[in-house]
Each structure stands twice: as C-alpha cells, then as structure tokens.
Design a protein around this motif. Structure first.
Motif: not given
Length: 156
Positions: A20-30, A37-42, A66-72
C-alpha cells in the motif's frame, strides 16, 4: 509527488496481503478524514525511482495479492503523472497477476478521462462524508456514499 507511507505487508486496504502506497496531497479535505496528515502535497518523502523499485520488489512475493494506492488522493492532478507511471510499471512487470486498487475522493464520472483507470482493477470512489461513516470488517470504504467499482478484475 510525495508519499506519506509505504506498507509492504498490508491486510487492511484491499483483499489479501498487499503493498500500500499512501500518496501525499488532497485538496478535498473531507471532515473526519482518517489521514489528515496526508493533505499536504509535500508531506513525507519524495517518490523516486528507488521507491518504485521497492514497490515492484515487494510485489514479487507470491503471497502479495496486489497494490493499493491511497492518500491523500492519488487522483489529484499533481499526483496523476507519477501514479500513471506506477500502475504502468506494475502492469509491465506483472501483467494481470497482481490486482491494483485505488481510492479517491472523486467520483468516477469526474475522472473517467484519466488513463490511470485503464490500469487499475478496482476503484473506490467518492468523498468521505462523516455523518455517513460506516464501520466493519471487510468494508473497503469509510462512508456509505462511496462505491467499490470493479473496472478490470484480475483473473487468477
């Protein structure tokens, strides 16, 4: 693209044992998001070729489903190019033998033009809505408005 987490033996985000990869960055900010902590793109670490090699190496193990892609949010415009590179690399190395799941706060109808959808098997879409929160084992979404959509299910 940055990422805030990489788990090479995850049983909580998709079926079976996964990378599982947790990417950074989210503008939705639910409101009520479990991963603010993943909302910040950096936030976290810069995604590099070495990160991709680590993911592909971890997927080599037979017990990894397999692979899971989450976030952010992997479907943020700023993340899409790298996410596309990741899913292409997984398909190039493993074909359809490893499933790829992706979680996004965007509805499928809003991202249908993305070539990323051509490479993933299952899309979990929709924003998290706190008052619709659900709890329970085996659920792959956080609120009842979210959908689990099989796009290209892996055939074993």
């Amino acid at each position: 693209m940055h990422y805030i987490g990489l788990n090479t033996c995850d049983t909580a985000n998709g079926p079976g044992v996964r990378v599982s990869l947790f990417v950074s960055g989210c503008t939705l900010k639910c409101k009520g998001c479990f991963n603010e902590e993943s909302w910040d793109f950096n936030a976290g670490n810069l995604f590099t070729d070495d990160t991709l090699k680590k993911i592909l190496g971890a997927l080599d193990d037979d017990f990894i489903e397999g692979l899971s892609l989450l976030g952010g949010d992997p479907m943020e415009e700023a993340n899409r190019e790298t996410v596309l590179d990741i899913v292409k690399a997984v398909r190039e190395k493993f074909g359809q033998t490893k499933s790829i799941w992706l979680w996004t706060g965007r509805r499928r109808e809003k991202i249908e033009d993305s070539p990323i959808l051509d490479y993933i098997d299952t899309l979990v879409d929709g924003p998290f809505i706190e008052h619709l929160k659900v709890e329970g084992k085996g659920l792959w979404y956080g609120s009842s408005n979210q959908r689990v959509i099989e796009l290209h299910p892996v055939k074993h």
